[in-house]
Design a protein around this motif. Structure first.
Motif, PDB file in Angstrom:
ATOM      1  N   TYR A  50      40.174  35.690  58.047  1.00 14.42           N
ATOM      2  CA  TYR A  50      38.975  35.028  57.530  1.00 14.42           C
ATOM      3  C   TYR A  50      38.249  35.804  56.441  1.00 14.42           C
ATOM      4  N   ALA A  51      38.992  36.516  55.602  1.00 14.35           N
ATOM      5  CA  ALA A  51      38.411  37.194  54.442  1.00 14.35           C
ATOM      6  C   ALA A  51      38.310  36.187  53.289  1.00 14.35           C
ATOM      7  N   GLN A  52      37.263  36.303  52.485  1.00 18.01           N
ATOM      8  CA  GLN A  52      37.084  35.432  51.322  1.00 18.01           C
ATOM      9  C   GLN A  52      37.896  35.982  50.164  1.00 18.01           C
ATOM     10  N   VAL A  53      38.716  35.142  49.559  1.00 15.36           N
ATOM     11  CA  VAL A  53      39.564  35.542  48.432  1.00 15.36           C
ATOM     12  C   VAL A  53      39.187  34.681  47.236  1.00 15.36           C
ATOM     13  N   LYS A  54      38.843  35.314  46.130  1.00 21.86           N
ATOM     14  CA  LYS A  54      38.517  34.607  44.900  1.00 21.86           C
ATOM     15  C   LYS A  54      39.539  35.031  43.846  1.00 21.86           C
ATOM     16  N   ILE A  55      40.127  34.050  43.182  1.00 23.99           N
ATOM     17  CA  ILE A  55      41.162  34.300  42.179  1.00 23.99           C
ATOM     18  C   ILE A  55      40.619  33.842  40.825  1.00 23.99           C
ATOM     19  N   PHE A  56      40.628  34.775  39.844  1.00 23.90           N
ATOM     20  CA  PHE A  56      40.050  34.521  38.525  1.00 23.90           C
ATOM     21  C   PHE A  56      41.118  34.599  37.440  1.00 23.90           C
ATOM     22  N   ASP A  57      40.916  33.803  36.382  1.00 24.82           N
ATOM     23  CA  ASP A  57      41.777  33.865  35.201  1.00 24.82           C
ATOM     24  C   ASP A  57      41.278  35.017  34.331  1.00 24.82           C
ATOM     25  N   HIS A  62      37.061  32.886  34.493  1.00 24.06           N
ATOM     26  CA  HIS A  62      36.546  31.764  35.279  1.00 24.06           C
ATOM     27  C   HIS A  62      37.315  31.673  36.598  1.00 24.06           C
ATOM     28  N   LEU A  63      36.647  31.136  37.601  1.00 20.91           N
ATOM     29  CA  LEU A  63      37.210  31.027  38.941  1.00 20.91           C
ATOM     30  C   LEU A  63      38.310  29.969  38.949  1.00 20.91           C
ATOM     31  N   VAL A  64      39.510  30.362  39.375  1.00 17.48           N
ATOM     32  CA  VAL A  64      40.659  29.457  39.443  1.00 17.48           C
ATOM     33  C   VAL A  64      40.820  28.898  40.848  1.00 17.48           C
ATOM     34  N   ASP A  65      40.647  29.748  41.853  1.00 22.18           N
ATOM     35  CA  ASP A  65      40.855  29.331  43.237  1.00 22.18           C
ATOM     36  C   ASP A  65      39.993  30.190  44.153  1.00 22.18           C
ATOM     37  N   SER A  66      39.553  29.598  45.229  1.00 22.11           N
ATOM     38  CA  SER A  66      38.790  30.303  46.246  1.00 22.11           C
ATOM     39  C   SER A  66      39.371  29.920  47.592  1.00 22.11           C
ATOM     40  N   ASP A  81      51.953  30.088  37.321  1.00 17.81           N
ATOM     41  CA  ASP A  81      52.416  31.474  37.337  1.00 17.81           C
ATOM     42  C   ASP A  81      51.655  32.287  36.292  1.00 17.81           C
ATOM     43  N   GLY A  82      51.381  33.555  36.608  1.00 13.63           N
ATOM     44  CA  GLY A  82      50.728  34.424  35.651  1.00 13.63           C
ATOM     45  C   GLY A  82      49.961  35.544  36.321  1.00 13.63           C
ATOM     46  N   GLU A  83      49.241  36.303  35.504  1.00 13.92           N
ATOM     47  CA  GLU A  83      48.439  37.413  36.010  1.00 13.92           C
ATOM     48  C   GLU A  83      47.028  36.911  36.295  1.00 13.92           C
ATOM     49  N   TYR A  84      46.499  37.290  37.466  1.00 14.27           N
ATOM     50  CA  TYR A  84      45.185  36.847  37.893  1.00 14.27           C
ATOM     51  C   TYR A  84      44.393  38.018  38.455  1.00 14.27           C
ATOM     52  N   LYS A 108      33.664  43.994  33.209  1.00  9.84           N
ATOM     53  CA  LYS A 108      32.504  44.266  34.060  1.00  9.84           C
ATOM     54  C   LYS A 108      32.804  44.028  35.531  1.00  9.84           C
ATOM     55  N   TYR A 109      33.928  43.382  35.849  1.00  6.21           N
ATOM     56  CA  TYR A 109      34.336  43.139  37.230  1.00  6.21           C
ATOM     57  C   TYR A 109      35.287  44.247  37.677  1.00  6.21           C
ATOM     58  N   SER A 110      34.818  45.458  37.720  1.00  6.38           N
ATOM     59  CA  SER A 110      35.685  46.595  38.019  1.00  6.38           C
ATOM     60  C   SER A 110      36.173  46.603  39.459  1.00  6.38           C
ATOM     61  N   SER A 111      35.597  45.769  40.315  1.00  2.79           N
ATOM     62  CA  SER A 111      36.045  45.736  41.705  1.00  2.79           C
ATOM     63  C   SER A 111      37.129  44.679  41.903  1.00  2.79           C
ATOM     64  N   MET A 112      37.716  44.216  40.833  1.00  2.21           N
ATOM     65  CA  MET A 112      38.749  43.194  40.881  1.00  2.21           C
ATOM     66  C   MET A 112      40.093  43.834  40.516  1.00  2.21           C
ATOM     67  N   VAL A 113      41.163  43.414  41.189  1.00  2.00           N
ATOM     68  CA  VAL A 113      42.500  43.919  40.849  1.00  2.00           C
ATOM     69  C   VAL A 113      43.286  42.822  40.141  1.00  2.00           C
ATOM     70  N   LEU A 114      44.205  43.227  39.272  1.00  2.55           N
ATOM     71  CA  LEU A 114      45.055  42.295  38.547  1.00  2.55           C
ATOM     72  C   LEU A 114      46.415  42.222  39.225  1.00  2.55           C
TER      73      LEU A 114
END
Length: 151
Positions: A50-57, A62-66, A81-84, A108-114
Motif C-alpha cells: 500500500y505504498a503510493q507510487v507516482k510516475i512522471f514523464d 507531468h504526472l503520467v500514472d499514480s 515504453d520509455g524512461e520515467y 528540482k525533484y531530487s527525491s525522484m529516481v529515473l
C-alpha cells in the motif's frame, strides 16, 4: 499406454484425468515468471504494501500514472515504453534509499529516481529506508516527513 493398446471409455476417462492433473501442476509454474515492480524495505528486504507510487514523464515532469502497491508490495506500469521518474511515499519510510541502483532525477525533484519502464512485465526493485517514530532516519542522518504527498 493402456489407452492406446485397449481403447475403452474407462481408459479415455483416466487419461483425461491425468491430463487435467498435469495441467493443474504445470500452469502455475509457467506464471511464476511474471515480473512486477516491487517496493522494498531497504533494511529487511521485505516488500512494502500500500505504498503510493507516482510516475512522471521526465520531459516536462507531468504526472503520467499514480498507483498504490498491492498487499504484496508490487505494482506494474502499462503506459508507453520509455524512461520515467518515480516517486514513492509510504508512512514510516523515506524515498529514495541509497540501496537503489537507479539515478536520481536532475531537477528540482531530487527525491525522484529515473527508471526505464516498458508496457507490463517490469522487473524493478525500488528501496525505501525506514524512519523511526520521531521522524529521523534510522541511520540518524536527518529529519524527514513520512509522506511527500501530505499524508
Amino acid at each position: 499406454i493402456s489407452m492406446f493398446v485397449a481403447i475403452s471409455f474407462l481408459n479415455v476417462v483416466v487419461f483425461i484425468i491425468y491430463l487435467i492433473s498435469l495441467a493443474i501442476l504445470i500452469l502455475p509454474r509457467l506464471n511464476r515468471g511474471q515480473k512486477y515492480c516491487s517496493v522494498i524495505n531497504a533494511q529487511n528486504n521485505l516488500r512494502i504494501p500500500y505504498a503510493q507510487v507516482k510516475i512522471f514523464d521526465p520531459k516536462d515532469w507531468h504526472l503520467v500514472d499514480s498507483q498504490v502497491t498491492s498487499y504484496t508490495g508490487q505494482f506494474d506500469f502499462f503506459g508507453e515504453d520509455g524512461e520515467y521518474g518515480i516517486l514513492i511515499a509510504a508512512r514510516g519510510y523515506k524515498f529514495p534509499s541509497s540501496k537503489n541502483k537507479y539515478p536520481l532525477a536532475k531537477n528540482k525533484y531530487s527525491s525522484m529516481v529515473l527508471v526505464n519502464l516498458k508496457k507490463g512485465g517490469n522487473k524493478v526493485d525500488l528501496y525505501l529506508d525506514p524512519i523511526d517514530e520521531g521522524g529521523a532516519d534510522v541511520q540518524g542522518s536527518g529529519i524527514n516527513l513520512a509522506s511527500p504527498f501530505g499524508g
